[in-house]
Scaffold this motif. Sequence first.
Motif, PDB file in Angstrom:
ATOM      1  N   TYR A 382      -2.820  -5.640  -4.637  1.00  0.00           N
ATOM      2  CA  TYR A 382      -2.051  -5.843  -3.201  1.00  0.00           C
ATOM      3  C   TYR A 382      -0.517  -5.412  -3.443  1.00  0.00           C
ATOM      4  N   PHE A 383      -0.535  -4.281  -3.985  1.00  0.00           N
ATOM      5  CA  PHE A 383       0.878  -3.698  -4.403  1.00  0.00           C
ATOM      6  C   PHE A 383       0.491  -2.185  -4.520  1.00  0.00           C
ATOM      7  N   HIS A 384       1.940  -1.353  -4.596  1.00  0.00           N
ATOM      8  CA  HIS A 384       1.620   0.121  -5.279  1.00  0.00           C
ATOM      9  C   HIS A 384       2.177   0.339  -6.521  1.00  0.00           C
ATOM     10  N   THR A 387       0.953  -3.932 -11.703  1.00  0.00           N
ATOM     11  CA  THR A 387       1.373  -5.097 -12.644  1.00  0.00           C
ATOM     12  C   THR A 387       1.596  -4.708 -14.290  1.00  0.00           C
ATOM     13  N   ARG A 399       7.019  -6.678  -9.945  1.00  0.00           N
ATOM     14  CA  ARG A 399       6.410  -7.506  -8.924  1.00  0.00           C
ATOM     15  C   ARG A 399       6.739  -8.699  -8.520  1.00  0.00           C
ATOM     16  N   TYR A 402       8.524  -9.616  -4.685  1.00  0.00           N
ATOM     17  CA  TYR A 402       7.340  -9.703  -3.441  1.00  0.00           C
ATOM     18  C   TYR A 402       6.069  -9.978  -3.628  1.00  0.00           C
ATOM     19  N   ASP A 404       2.255 -10.058  -3.768  1.00  0.00           N
ATOM     20  CA  ASP A 404       1.330  -9.575  -3.049  1.00  0.00           C
ATOM     21  C   ASP A 404       1.626  -9.147  -1.734  1.00  0.00           C
ATOM     22  N   PHE A 405       1.147  -7.906  -1.158  1.00  0.00           N
ATOM     23  CA  PHE A 405       1.162  -7.330  -0.004  1.00  0.00           C
ATOM     24  C   PHE A 405      -0.334  -7.252   0.544  1.00  0.00           C
ATOM     25  N   GLN A 538      11.990  -1.923  -4.566  1.00  0.00           N
ATOM     26  CA  GLN A 538      11.105  -3.057  -4.242  1.00  0.00           C
ATOM     27  C   GLN A 538      11.305  -3.126  -2.581  1.00  0.00           C
ATOM     28  N   GLU A 541       8.936  -0.189  -1.427  1.00  0.00           N
ATOM     29  CA  GLU A 541       7.452  -0.587  -1.482  1.00  0.00           C
ATOM     30  C   GLU A 541       7.100  -1.391  -0.499  1.00  0.00           C
ATOM     31  N   ARG A 542       8.004  -2.435   0.004  1.00  0.00           N
ATOM     32  CA  ARG A 542       7.647  -3.502   1.020  1.00  0.00           C
ATOM     33  C   ARG A 542       7.387  -2.641   2.380  1.00  0.00           C
TER      34      ARG A 542
END
Length: 589
Positions: A382-384, A387, A399, A402, A404-405, A538, A541-542
């Motif tokens: 849920y990220f680019h 982790t 990570r 934020y 998980d997206f 960060q 990425e969001r």
Amino acid sequence: MKAKWSIFAVLVLVMSLLLAACGGDKEETPNENGTDEPGTNEENNGTDDPEEDGDTTGFVAPDASELHDEQVLNLLGGSEIPSMDTTQATDAVSFTVMNNVFEGLYRMSWENTPTPGVAESVDISEDGMTYTFNLRTDAVWSNGTPVTANDFLYAWKKALHQDTLSPYAFIMSPIKNVNAIIGDSDEGEDHELYGNVDALGVTATDEHTLVVELEQPTAYFLGLTSFPTFHPQNEAYVTEQGEEYGLEANTLIYNGPFVLSDWKHDEGWTYTKNPTYWDAETVMLDAINVKIVKEVATGLNLYKTGEVDRAGLSSEHVDTYKNDPEYADQFKTSKSPVLFYLKFNQKNEYLANLNIRKALSLGWDKFGLTNEILANGSTPAYFHVPTDFVYDENGEDFRAKYGDFNVEDKTKAAQYWADGLAELGTDAIEVELLNYEGDSARKIGEYLKNQLEGTLPGLTLTISQMPFKQKLALEDAGDYEISFSGWGPDYQDPMTFIDMWVTGGNYNDLSYSNAEFDKLVTDAKKSSDFAARWDMLQEAERILLEEDFAICPMYQRGSSYLAQPYVKNYTIHPFGPDVSYKWTYIEKH
């Protein structure tokens, strides 16, 4: 002159500790690394059992009595080598081969830290802006020609020249004037230095001294010099070969631990020990045979009959071998900082619609993919930025801010879909998924099709499985709609994932553009403030995921495979080229 303990030196130390602690598009496997997943820009960027695969706290050469009489390693490859020109390669298959037949100023060690290669040592200025590399005098090409500072200068300028511009030119951006030369500066092609490779901040002061000036102190620069784009090329030899350079094993010369002694296109290749390598006495393998096999079951059969020493496992095989006492010392798992995702090409009128991209991102179950289809230790993404990959100066994961997206929500996805169809004035959409070859990729494609068509009424998702090289070509040309793709880190910094998507970037083949995102990346590249830079990346990425849904993260790769315990020091790197064979050997068995 040694650098003082500035913030940059502290950052170097922090990153070095992380390198020791944390153990590309790439090919569809099974591959040299024994995995069963599609690859990214750089192969199996995971760590395996330290005792089995060489991530040890120090390399100790085995006693001759411990060595098997035949030092030959047999591996599986998932695809043809797309390129052997270090200035043109973009994929994990090519990078892994290059890492073992060529050598840069430094190379990544069995501990995943930079260790001297062609450069015997380096002097770093107090401000961290100038690196003076002192080249060893016993480094030679396989034709006996000395490796010189001019070989590096020639190759680096070739990578930046507009006529031979490397798709990976961006990785050289820490060097003074690179961004201006390739048009990545604020002024773009209007910059006075655009296209002027002679303005590169690199000087060969003599045959064995290379001076490199940086734009600003870069903590990971020494490690970058191990990356294939930074490898040298001998100008006289390249010129002599002309258009034939790098197309066959015999149209290359080598300066690494091994040479390509045989290369049968689409069948496999053979490495043999390079007797002219400056550290040849460390290399214990006499040969490495790589056989291209695209089906997991075929590779597994070759392993069971003793014809290869590593083999990837697909989901249906994991439980069988995991619980079989006969394979207790051969079954292995690993997790790596490699991300797989869906790219939405916004040249397509449907995919240019934000609501359609939201629906395609949220309308399927990632947990079902990793647990039921892959079942190999991969985890939902849920990220680019992965982790357990990079940490700040306090040891906090990237990570943490934020989390998980874009967590799946089929109810919301259906509503976004309805809104998108209304905005587009249609009740049905057909789009094509560009997919890798192979068993695992086929199952992943079928899973996505079933999930998304079941959630989004009116969607038809067709699937096109393509050989790796052709898939890369289609992506490079932007000739696709949705692509199942992956990326493994080139170096240990979040920028290796984030700056892929700047407007006009070499890997931004999905026509994505966001001015705020671009500014954050540009400012982060200029910043010497670690905390501020972290926040910028960060936030970038969001924007990419939460606001624009430009890509849809799928999973962070895990691997399950079988490996013969008599293969020692098989060194896997978590970033950059996947594997080094320099320290590998076959134990008596």
